[in-house]
Design an enzyme around this catalytic site. Structure first.
Site, PDB file in Angstrom:
ATOM      1  N   GLU A 303      10.612  45.934 -19.402  1.00  0.00           N
ATOM      2  CA  GLU A 303      11.325  45.215 -20.013  1.00  0.00           C
ATOM      3  C   GLU A 303      10.572  44.120 -19.813  1.00  0.00           C
ATOM      4  OE1 GLU A 303      15.220  42.399 -19.872  1.00  0.00           O
ATOM      5  OE2 GLU A 303      13.194  43.435 -18.131  1.00  0.00           O
ATOM      6  N   GLU A 304      10.759  43.253 -18.533  1.00  0.00           N
ATOM      7  CA  GLU A 304      10.633  41.941 -18.833  1.00  0.00           C
ATOM      8  C   GLU A 304       8.851  41.623 -19.130  1.00  0.00           C
ATOM      9  OE1 GLU A 304      13.037  40.288 -17.154  1.00  0.00           O
ATOM     10  OE2 GLU A 304      13.380  41.151 -14.679  1.00  0.00           O
ATOM     11  N   ASP A 332      22.169  46.007 -17.466  1.00  0.00           N
ATOM     12  CA  ASP A 332      21.541  44.998 -16.446  1.00  0.00           C
ATOM     13  C   ASP A 332      21.634  43.212 -16.487  1.00  0.00           C
ATOM     14  OD1 ASP A 332      18.316  44.047 -15.916  1.00  0.00           O
ATOM     15  OD2 ASP A 332      18.242  43.248 -17.789  1.00  0.00           O
ATOM     16  N   HIS A 403      14.503  37.007 -10.691  1.00  0.00           N
ATOM     17  CA  HIS A 403      13.561  36.137 -11.027  1.00  0.00           C
ATOM     18  C   HIS A 403      12.872  35.203 -10.023  1.00  0.00           C
ATOM     19  CE1 HIS A 403      13.874  37.324 -15.720  1.00  0.00           C
ATOM     20  NE2 HIS A 403      14.555  38.060 -14.952  1.00  0.00           N
TER      21      HIS A 403
HETATM   22 ZN    ZN Z   1      16.712  43.168 -16.435  1.00  0.00          ZN
END
Ligand code: ZN
Length: 459
Positions: A303-304, A332, A403
């Site tokens: 996904e990232e 998410d 992140h």
């Molecule tokens: Zn995410």
């Protein structure tokens, strides 16, 4: 307040509830909700994933471990079928990264490369830094104005700096905190501009450089980063089905993404989502009877790095297959409690959701609008005309951590996860039990962008 919002649904939708209401399905939804609130396995799953796997950058060895972890857990939890879908992605590794101010007052800095960045040359790059307060200021600079310089600005775009001759690009780390660490994130180079190393710089470091620059002396930085692409890697979507008893071909998608960035342990992004949807599905799988429709849990890979798993899921299916996906959503947005249900369905179907709101309301969840995003991995689903819902979470501190190296288990609250599980289990089950979900289509404006395009570039 709740009554008022509910009546807004009805007002928008016209007088006829078009999704059949079923008191049995509501009673079971309430039972699932209450069971989750007494304690679910969501926290234990996040604890296991962050402890036994940890950081799991798509394409890394740990990413494979994560897929094996998911497959093994799902097989134990009693789903009717568990399978994986493999796909190929470019492999990128962070390597090492260091930066320092070399003049006028030497000090170390905290940087982190943006995902996909090129490296500096083997010897460290050293250059004077040019502070660019805003993107508009950057655009006003003539070509060559940054020749040989390191551009530092607050917005994340690199191509305009490269066009003006910059040798590297630093962005003030995105986030809502002032801690001395930097947020990574995805990066897209403009194919027409030179590729220059790009990194985020911690907010206190940006302010340090600003103070030095205000003294009127040139500020020189040294940077060394060795990220690189090294061919391709195989990664996986991990999928588990609770097969419907009456309409097994019709699917309710509940998703989260299994990959994470490499800096933290991916507890909030998206270990929490993985724990929430797995625990919710487990409660439904434990009911004495299967729901009418299939509930499909998808733990997306990659996904990232641009939603590659979600894109692969859609790309390998026919339009007819996709049309059997009645509605979907992804968890998410960390571990905060859910406060609102938004939808993206046919307006005429909105009123049908009134009854499930009575089950969600005791959780503190109100009815939202009909412009749901559905979560990042639902983007290709929406574009392929799959209706979506969003169980919107309180994410006031989400961007403090996501992140970063600080995305770790201690930020996750078990009780709050249970509240999420309660909402996901009750709503997913109730959806799977409805008489006719074809009325959710055509949803409103499925392709509408809900995030700046640059955030999640499509390949
Ligand atoms: Zn995410």
């Amino acid at each position: 307040m709740r009554i008022l919002l509910l009546s807004l649904f009805i007002l928008l939708a016209g007088p006829l509830p078009s999704v059949a209401q079923n008191s049995d399905s509501l009673a079971t939804a309430a039972q699932l909700r209450d069971q989750a609130m007494r304690g679910s396995m969501a926290y234990a799953l996040v604890e296991s994933l962050t402890t036994e796997v940890g950081p799991r950058l798509a394409g890394s060895p740990a990413d494979k471990v994560a897929a094996a972890w998911a497959e093994q857990k799902l097989k134990k939890l009693g789903f009717d079928r568990v399978f994986t879908e493999a796909f190929t992605i470019p492999r990128w590794d962070r390597g090492s990264e260091q930066a320092a101010i070399v003049a006028p007052y030497p000090q170390p800095l905290t940087i982190t490369a943006l995902g996909g960045s090129v490296a500096t040359s083997k010897t460290a790059l050293e250059a004077e830094v040019v502070l660019v307060p805003t993107f508009e200021d950057l655009l006003r600079l003539p070509e060559g104005a940054l020749t040989g310089k390191i551009a530092l600005l607050t917005q994340k775009t690199t191509s305009e700096a490269a066009r003006r001759g910059a040798v590297a690009f630093l962005v003030r780390s995105l986030g809502t905190h002032s801690h001395r660490f930097a947020h990574t994130g995805n990066l897209r180079y403009d194919p027409l501009a030179p590729k220059i190393p790009a990194a985020a710089l911690s907010p206190p470091d940006v302010e340090l450089i600003e103070r030095m620059a205000s003294r009127g002396k040139p500020v020189r930085l040294r940077m060394q980063m060795s990220p690189r692409f090294s061919g391709t890697a195989t990664t996986h979507n991990v999928i588990a089905d609770i097969v419907g008893r009456e309409k097994p071909q019709e699917i309710i998608v509940i998703g989260a993404h299994l990959d994470s960035w490499d800096l933290g342990t991916g507890a909030l992004d998206d270990g929490a989502g993985v724990g929430i949807v797995m625990a919710a599905a487990k409660l439904i799988a434990d009911l004495p009877q299967r729901p009418k429709r299939t509930i499909r849990l998808i733990l997306f890979g990659a996904e990232e790095i641009s939603l590659l798993g979600a894109n692969d899921y859609i790309a390998r299916r026919t339009r007819e297959d996709i049309a059997q996906h009645m509605i979907g959503s992804e968890s998410d947005f960390g571990a905060g409690p859910v406060y609102k249900l938004s939808l993206r369905v046919a307006p005429s179907a909105l009123a049908g959701f009134e009854s499930i709101m009575t089950i969600l309301a005791p959780l503190g969840i109100v009815a939202g609008d009909n412009r749901a995003f559905g979560g990042p991995d639902m983007t290709p689903f929406r574009v392929a005309d799959v209706p979506v819902f969003s169980l919107l979470q309180d994410g006031r501190d989400y961007f403090d951590y996501h992140h970063t190296p600080d995305d770790t288990l201690d930020k996750v609250d078990a009780k709050s996860l249970d509240q999420n599980v309660a909402a996901w289990a009750a709503l997913s089950y109730w959806l799977a039990e409805q008489e006719d979900l074809s009325q959710l289509r055509p949803m409103i404006d499925g392709a509408a962008p809900r995030r700046p395009a640059g955030n999640y570039p499509q390949p």
